[in-house]
Design an enzyme around this catalytic site. Structure first.
Site, PDB file in Angstrom:
ATOM      1  CE1 TYR A 159      35.662  37.893  30.170  1.00  0.00           C
ATOM      2  CE2 TYR A 159      36.589  36.158  28.806  1.00  0.00           C
ATOM      3  CZ  TYR A 159      36.088  37.433  28.936  1.00  0.00           C
ATOM      4  OH  TYR A 159      36.017  38.251  27.842  1.00  0.00           O
ATOM      5  CG  HIS A 160      38.307  36.133  38.597  1.00  0.00           C
ATOM      6  ND1 HIS A 160      38.873  36.645  39.751  1.00  0.00           N
ATOM      7  CD2 HIS A 160      37.244  36.935  38.316  1.00  0.00           C
ATOM      8  CE1 HIS A 160      38.188  37.704  40.121  1.00  0.00           C
ATOM      9  NE2 HIS A 160      37.211  37.907  39.274  1.00  0.00           N
ATOM     10  CG  HIS A 161      33.600  35.413  39.168  1.00  0.00           C
ATOM     11  ND1 HIS A 161      34.182  35.318  40.415  1.00  0.00           N
ATOM     12  CD2 HIS A 161      33.527  36.753  38.884  1.00  0.00           C
ATOM     13  CE1 HIS A 161      34.434  36.547  40.874  1.00  0.00           C
ATOM     14  NE2 HIS A 161      34.060  37.421  39.956  1.00  0.00           N
ATOM     15  CB  ALA A 162      34.117  30.786  33.907  1.00  0.00           C
ATOM     16  CG  ASN A 203      33.959  32.059  42.537  1.00  0.00           C
ATOM     17  OD1 ASN A 203      34.330  32.866  41.687  1.00  0.00           O
ATOM     18  ND2 ASN A 203      32.700  31.732  42.699  1.00  0.00           N
TER      19      ASN A 203
END
Ligand SMILES: [Zn+2]
Length: 342
Positions: A159-162, A203
């Site tokens: 979950y690379h936008h958290a 991000n």
């Protein structure tokens, strides 16, 4: 006499049944664990929610089914995660953010599904957030499994936008960053590389890691799509923005040429690999043009670089918004197991 014979027969049948059961249990226990992390609780399915978002919320189940069907793996051979704890979440997230997830409106915004804001929060927490908490637990467990086996694959997560105090892009919990904390605290790992090859810029983990010089970020992403997060691009150590419709040859050249150099330079002790399949040419959100064979090659190049350098690698599945995502991922995992699982 007749009664005695009956009793004898019953004793023999019971004994043989007991032996058969014991043997079965023994056989199952003796079967070798495969370094794959899966829970049936990963899958999200309620009130047709899976139709409101292009993400295949049952991808873990489909991959599990493909592998068990083809190779006869038993469910006991997979590593089974626990729910991430509040204490683990607080290692990265703020209390204020976690409390905000008690509100349907906040959950609906992060999930990019406005229609679900009318549902009670307890339903969304149970049906949507709980599977992601299991997947986050899977990423945390994956650090132990990768260290034991040399590699591990969580059939979810990434979950690379958290971010620490907010969620976005269907990402609620920063599983990558929580895993980083665990690697440092439990395994005393000094240097970690995050290889983020999902089509979108990572991000979330970038905003949390910032200038931590012990973490090296290698990010290849479509520069023409969400999130285009300028503020955190400065934290990417190996930054490869690519254009819409990039095809196999150009895409794979970057991975083949730049990844070995980055590994040689940063010398990580552990690799977290975010392996989104939304780079696929048919993907609705990734807008790139990499073929199925290209994705399988990409994953293979990452694994080869990690394993040849004796660096444990944990792969997370991250994004994938085409109908073929589960199938492509399953075949790539199959290829990795054939080549690297001994
Ligand atoms: Zn993505």
């Amino acid at each position: 006499m007749k009664i005695n014979i009956t009793i004898k027969v019953i004793i023999i049948i019971s004994l043989s049944l007991f032996i058969t059961c014991s043997n079965n249990k023994k056989n199952i226990k003796e079967l070798k664990k495969i370094p794959l992390i899966y829970s049936k609780n990963y899958n999200i399915k309620f009130l047709g929610i899976q139709k409101l978002h292009p993400f295949d919320t049952e991808r873990p189940k489909k991959i599990h089914k493909y592998l068990t069907g083809k190779y006869g793996f038993t469910k006991e051979q997979f590593y089974k995660p626990e729910l991430v704890t509040q204490e683990e979440l607080l290692k990265v997230h703020t209390q204020k953010y976690l409390r905000s997830l008690n509100h349907s409106k906040v959950i609906a915004e992060i999930a990019e599904m406005p229609a679900i804001k009318y549902l009670p929060a307890f339903v969304l927490k149970n049906k949507l957030l709980k599977p992601m908490k299991y997947a986050t637990g899977g990423t945390i467990l994956g650090t132990d499994v990768a260290i034991e086996h040399g590699f591990a694959i969580n059939l979810s997560g990434g979950y690379h936008h958290a971010k620490a105090n907010s969620g976005e892009g269907f990402c609620f919990f920063a599983d990558i960053n929580i895993a980083v904390k665990k690697l440092k605290e439990k395994h005393n790992i000094k240097s970690i590389m995050i290889i983020d090859l999902d089509a979108h810029q990572g991000n979330g983990h970038e905003s949390i890691i910032k200038n931590d010089t012990t973490i090296h970020i290698f990010d290849v992403y479509n520069k023409d799509i969400y999130p285009d997060d300028e503020d955190v691009k400065q934290y990417i150590d190996y930054n490869f923005p690519i254009s819409k419709n990039t095809k196999d040859a150009d895409y794979l050249t970057i991975i083949k040429e730049e990844l070995p150099k980055a590994i040689k330079e940063s010398k990580p002790d552990f690799i977290i690999y975010n392996a989104g399949t939304d780079i696929f040419k048919g993907d609705l959100l990734g807008m790139l043009s990499v073929s199925e064979e290209g994705i399988i090659s990409r994953d293979e190049i990452v694994f080869k670089n990690a394993i040849e350098n004796k660096i444990p690698v944990l792969m997370l599945l991250s994004g994938g918004y085409s109908k073929k995502s589960a199938d492509i991922t399953a075949k790539s995992i199959e290829n990795i197991l054939i080549k690297h699982f001994k």
